[in-house]
Scaffold this active site. Sequence first.
Site, PDB file in Angstrom:
ATOM      1  N   ASN A  16      34.160  33.034  55.039  1.00 52.17           N
ATOM      2  CA  ASN A  16      33.615  33.267  53.688  1.00 52.17           C
ATOM      3  C   ASN A  16      32.936  32.003  53.153  1.00 52.17           C
ATOM      4  O   ASN A  16      31.927  32.084  52.461  1.00 52.17           O
ATOM      5  CB  ASN A  16      34.725  33.723  52.723  1.00 52.17           C
ATOM      6  N   MET A  88      45.370  29.954  50.899  1.00 49.40           N
ATOM      7  CA  MET A  88      46.617  30.707  50.959  1.00 49.40           C
ATOM      8  C   MET A  88      47.782  30.020  50.243  1.00 49.40           C
ATOM      9  O   MET A  88      48.945  30.292  50.526  1.00 49.40           O
ATOM     10  CB  MET A  88      46.978  30.994  52.428  1.00 49.40           C
ATOM     11  N   LEU A  91      48.343  28.511  43.208  1.00 53.54           N
ATOM     12  CA  LEU A  91      48.032  27.406  42.296  1.00 53.54           C
ATOM     13  C   LEU A  91      48.941  27.513  41.070  1.00 53.54           C
ATOM     14  O   LEU A  91      49.264  28.622  40.635  1.00 53.54           O
ATOM     15  CB  LEU A  91      46.563  27.491  41.867  1.00 53.54           C
ATOM     16  N   ASN A 105      38.526  34.483  43.199  1.00 54.57           N
ATOM     17  CA  ASN A 105      39.185  34.635  44.502  1.00 54.57           C
ATOM     18  C   ASN A 105      38.641  35.875  45.210  1.00 54.57           C
ATOM     19  O   ASN A 105      38.246  36.834  44.555  1.00 54.57           O
ATOM     20  CB  ASN A 105      40.693  34.823  44.261  1.00 54.57           C
ATOM     21  N   HIS A 107      39.830  38.828  47.863  1.00 47.35           N
ATOM     22  CA  HIS A 107      41.068  39.410  48.400  1.00 47.35           C
ATOM     23  C   HIS A 107      40.724  40.601  49.302  1.00 47.35           C
ATOM     24  O   HIS A 107      39.885  41.427  48.927  1.00 47.35           O
ATOM     25  CB  HIS A 107      41.985  39.844  47.251  1.00 47.35           C
ATOM     26  N   GLU A 140      47.191  33.856  35.795  1.00 50.31           N
ATOM     27  CA  GLU A 140      48.518  33.340  36.172  1.00 50.31           C
ATOM     28  C   GLU A 140      49.305  34.298  37.068  1.00 50.31           C
ATOM     29  O   GLU A 140      50.289  33.902  37.673  1.00 50.31           O
ATOM     30  CB  GLU A 140      49.313  33.040  34.903  1.00 50.31           C
ATOM     31  N   ASP A 143      46.805  37.845  42.227  1.00 52.95           N
ATOM     32  CA  ASP A 143      45.799  38.885  42.516  1.00 52.95           C
ATOM     33  C   ASP A 143      45.639  39.899  41.382  1.00 52.95           C
ATOM     34  O   ASP A 143      45.450  41.101  41.616  1.00 52.95           O
ATOM     35  CB  ASP A 143      46.146  39.624  43.834  1.00 52.95           C
ATOM     36  N   GLU A 172      33.168  41.292  53.001  1.00 52.09           N
ATOM     37  CA  GLU A 172      33.504  40.152  52.141  1.00 52.09           C
ATOM     38  C   GLU A 172      32.355  39.149  52.090  1.00 52.09           C
ATOM     39  O   GLU A 172      32.055  38.580  51.031  1.00 52.09           O
ATOM     40  CB  GLU A 172      34.754  39.432  52.663  1.00 52.09           C
TER      41      GLU A 172
END
Length: 187
Positions: A16, A88, A91, A105, A107, A140, A143, A172
């Site tokens: 990616n 992976m 954070l 992000n 996914h 927070e 996903d 992707e």
Amino acid sequence: MVKKNTCVFISGTGTNLKALIKSSREYNFPINIKLIISNKKDALGLLYAKRYSIPFKVVKTKDTLFEKKLINILNEKKINLICLAGYMKILSKSFINSFKGKIINIHPSLLPLYKGTNTFSRILKAQEIKTGCTVHFVNEKLDSGKIILQKSFEIGKNESILSLKKKTQKIEHKAFSQAITKLYMLV
Ligand code: GAR
């Protein structure tokens, strides 16, 4: 066009990342990749940093101060978009809040379905007929941030984890760039 200073976080093969680098070299694409961060020193994706002469840094996530140091580096480079491209590691809330609305992000599922890891085996086990990928803002919760763009495809009869992964990654590579274009068309 003033391109957004962007940092891409990786942990693995970086396909990616490669697609984003290619898009970013186009005149009209709204980001410029100024920095690549990896939490793995042997991540294959770092080869793209080297090949395309993009500065990179390997971070030691066991160092409790690593996020603080990282925030300083990102601020020094005036980064205003962070793309998680197969990064992976989770954070912290304080890191996410320091870059509120600026972390996105990719996914490998149609969120909110199949958050977390081992997506392909769970999708196959559930005998889904359709899957895809999602580009979303990072908040927070894992996903769970606002969805920017999704792409989907039909799952074949004899699909394996590997074939699903290949098909998902193929879409992707387009979805990430399209999501970024969409993002900045809205601003
Ligand atoms: C991608 O398929 C991405 O969706 C996934 O890791 C892969 C990285 O591949 N990310 C996650 O599972 C995040 N939860 P790449 O290193 O070749 O880009």
